[in-house]
Design a protein around this motif. Structure first.
Motif, PDB file in Angstrom:
ATOM      1  N   GLY A  85      94.905  57.160  -0.812  1.00 16.20           N
ATOM      2  CA  GLY A  85      96.087  56.408  -0.420  1.00 16.20           C
ATOM      3  C   GLY A  85      95.787  55.241   0.493  1.00 16.20           C
ATOM      4  O   GLY A  85      96.564  54.303   0.586  1.00 16.20           O
ATOM      5  N   ASP A  86      94.657  55.299   1.225  1.00 15.14           N
ATOM      6  CA  ASP A  86      94.271  54.203   2.105  1.00 15.14           C
ATOM      7  C   ASP A  86      92.762  54.264   2.320  1.00 15.14           C
ATOM      8  O   ASP A  86      92.060  55.047   1.669  1.00 15.14           O
ATOM      9  CB  ASP A  86      95.036  54.263   3.442  1.00 15.14           C
ATOM     10  N   VAL A  87      92.263  53.459   3.259  1.00 14.31           N
ATOM     11  CA  VAL A  87      90.816  53.386   3.484  1.00 14.31           C
ATOM     12  C   VAL A  87      90.272  54.720   3.984  1.00 14.31           C
ATOM     13  O   VAL A  87      89.197  55.177   3.564  1.00 14.31           O
ATOM     14  CB  VAL A  87      90.487  52.263   4.492  1.00 14.31           C
ATOM     15  N   ILE A  88      91.010  55.363   4.892  1.00 16.70           N
ATOM     16  CA  ILE A  88      90.531  56.620   5.473  1.00 16.70           C
ATOM     17  C   ILE A  88      90.436  57.712   4.403  1.00 16.70           C
ATOM     18  O   ILE A  88      89.447  58.451   4.342  1.00 16.70           O
ATOM     19  CB  ILE A  88      91.428  57.076   6.635  1.00 16.70           C
ATOM     20  N   THR A  89      91.451  57.813   3.553  1.00 16.12           N
ATOM     21  CA  THR A  89      91.390  58.833   2.509  1.00 16.12           C
ATOM     22  C   THR A  89      90.323  58.496   1.465  1.00 16.12           C
ATOM     23  O   THR A  89      89.823  59.401   0.781  1.00 16.12           O
ATOM     24  CB  THR A  89      92.761  59.014   1.826  1.00 16.12           C
ATOM     25  N   ALA A  90      89.974  57.221   1.354  1.00 18.11           N
ATOM     26  CA  ALA A  90      88.846  56.862   0.481  1.00 18.11           C
ATOM     27  C   ALA A  90      87.541  57.439   1.045  1.00 18.11           C
ATOM     28  O   ALA A  90      86.679  57.915   0.294  1.00 18.11           O
ATOM     29  CB  ALA A  90      88.738  55.346   0.345  1.00 18.11           C
ATOM     30  N   ILE A  91      87.409  57.407   2.380  1.00 14.73           N
ATOM     31  CA  ILE A  91      86.234  58.008   3.020  1.00 14.73           C
ATOM     32  C   ILE A  91      86.251  59.525   2.839  1.00 14.73           C
ATOM     33  O   ILE A  91      85.219  60.145   2.562  1.00 14.73           O
ATOM     34  CB  ILE A  91      86.197  57.638   4.520  1.00 14.73           C
TER      35      ILE A  91
END
Length: 493
Positions: free
Chosen positions: A321-327
């Motif tokens: 959903g965002d950069v953090i969840t991509a990590i």
């Protein structure tokens, strides 16, 4: 229920409980330091999860994420320096409350709203993941376009005493957001052949400069800023105030869940939308921006509800959903797991163990926040002649640390001067920030829609979601026009 014992064995371990607590604590501390975001903290923590069990590793990263969302509000309230971009809206009422000697009340309300919103977001993740993911799948460029159109109407609500000045500031923010390489054709725009501007103006240095630097300049030029009363000594949030803000907290949580479930929107937009809706419906709407505790509650509910909701498309569809969840998606894959529908079939026990840990993180966030308020509030007791040089040092470090680029320090100082001019001329900084955040999303989705539709305007109204956001946009503009007309009819004192 058949797998209940196995789920408990996966979840109930010292390592899991410890990593939740450590993650939330790290997130709160990092989030409270200007320029150091939760994204940076999660990215730095990822290598330390290689040797951990999958559940332990994911819970550590999720704890950092959730702690970082709340931590940014602490310095936003105490020294008008958002620790994270999502906390930019919190300072609109949080810092005026601190100046009035009610820092403790603002910090407590931020904590209560954050924990309640986080809890609602977690419940949504557990019970509505599949349904919300299906809705999110129906969002394409036209739907995003109308969502951003509705979001842009917030500018009217946060423009202060002059809507015209607010619109000018928002237009300036949109213009600044176009600096860099064109997203479609790759051509340079407003870069003046400066290599550093080709990658756009970085958001974090801009944010620090716009809000923190003007306060420092004001102090040294006027020496008239009031000393903020310690958060440990001020009045606490009363049950009446919490009850009065509960409607805005719940509404902000719902907004945050919806925004978070749609990949690519972000906590900052959710925070401002929640704040705008709270102001529009509140009995104390005239006090918003001057130190209204309900405004703090709405802003924090909006941004913290996003944290759990961003995991909805990640776990159910495998889409971050965002950069953090991509990590976090990277962490799953490092442990041989692929989020998505098959994960609910093949690793359902692991999913339920994660859900248990995520629910527990709300309780840990509350306890950690209570401790953080006690110790971080000591910042308010430091004389400003000592505090501001330290703040300036952190601002410079935070601006530089994002890309390890000294040019970002220049960006921070330039927008610090702009923020100072805004303060002196009575221009609200919030519309500029909203224009800068939403401008690229508006342009990108408008152009993608036109390209997909090959010039046919019918694509803008292709499904009920489009009509829903069109209706919301029209109603929001109509309500703002009605309020303006009513204000003209009132006799001036």
């Amino acid at each position: 229920m058949e797998n209940f014992t196995e789920v408990l064995s996966l979840f109930l371990s010292v390592d899991n409980l410890l990593m939740i607590a450590v993650g939330v604590l790290i997130g709160v501390v990092i989030g409270a330091i200007p320029g150091l975001t939760a994204t940076m903290a999660v990215a730095l923590a990822l290598p330390f999860t290689f040797a951990m069990e999958p559940v332990t590793a994911i819970l550590l990263l999720v704890g950092i994420y959730k702690g970082g969302m709340y931590g940014g509000s602490i310095t936003a309230i105490l020294i008008r320096t958002p620790g994270s971009p999502a906390s930019a809206c919190t300072l609109l009422d949080g810092y005026p409350l601190a100046q009035q000697g009610q820092a403790k009340k603002a910090l407590q309300m931020a904590l209560y709203a954050s924990c309640i919103a986080d809890f609602i977001s977690n419940l949504s993740l557990i019970f509505l993941a599949g349904y919300l993911a299906k809705i999110a799948l129906n969002f394409g460029p036209p739907e995003y376009f109308w969502l951003i159109c509705f979001s842009l109407t917030i500018i009217i609500s946060v423009s202060g005493n002059s809507v015209l000045k607010g619109l000018i500031a928002a237009a300036l923010g949109i213009i600044i957001s176009t600096i860099g390489l064109d997203a479609v054709y790759g051509t340079q725009r407003l870069t003046f052949d400066n290599f550093d501007l080709m990658d756009k103006v970085n958001f974090v240095p801009l944010l620090i400069g716009l809000f923190a630097i003007p306060e420092i300049l004001d102090f040294y030029l006027t020496k008239a800023k009031p000393h903020i009363q310690s958060a440990a000594k001020g009045a606490a949030v009363t049950w009446t105030e919490l009850k009065g803000s509960m409607k805005s907290i719940v509404r902000g949580s719902v907004i945050g869940v919806i925004i978070g479930a749609i990949p690519g929107t972000g906590a900052t937009a959710a925070s401002f939308i929640s704040y705008s809706e709270a102001r529009r419906t509140s009995r104390n709407k005239d006090n918003f921006g001057k130190g209204e505790v309900e405004g703090v509650a709405a802003a924090e509910a909006g941004n913290n509800a996003v944290a759990g909701a961003t995991l909805i498309p990640l776990l159910s569809l495998g889409i971050p959903g965002d950069v953090i969840t991509a990590i976090i998606l990277g962490a799953f894959m490092l442990h041989g797991l692929t989020p998505g529908p098959l994960m609910f079939q093949d690793n359902i026990n692991l999913i339920y163990a994660l859900f248990c840990g995520i629910m527990l993180s709300s309780v840990v966030l509350f306890a950690t926040g209570k401790v953080a308020i006690r110790y971080f509030s000591l910042i308010a007791d430091i004389p400003k002649a000592v505090l501001f040089p330290i703040v300036l040092m952190f601002c410079i470090y935070g601006a530089y640390a994002v890309n390890n680029n000294s040019f970002d320090i220049t960006v921070m100082l330039v927008f610090g001067l702009l923020g100072f001019v805004f303060n002196r001329t009575g221009v609200a900084a919030a519309p500029f920030l909203i224009g800068f955040i939403l401008g690229p999303m508006f342009e990108d989705n408008l152009r993608r829609t036109l390209l997909i539709g090959k010039g046919e305007l019918a694509i803008f109204v292709r499904n009920p979601i489009d009509w829903f956001f069109i209706l919301l946009t029209v109603l929001s503009l109509g309500f703002a026009a009605y309020r303006y007309w009513q204000s003209l009819k009132q006799p001036k004192a």
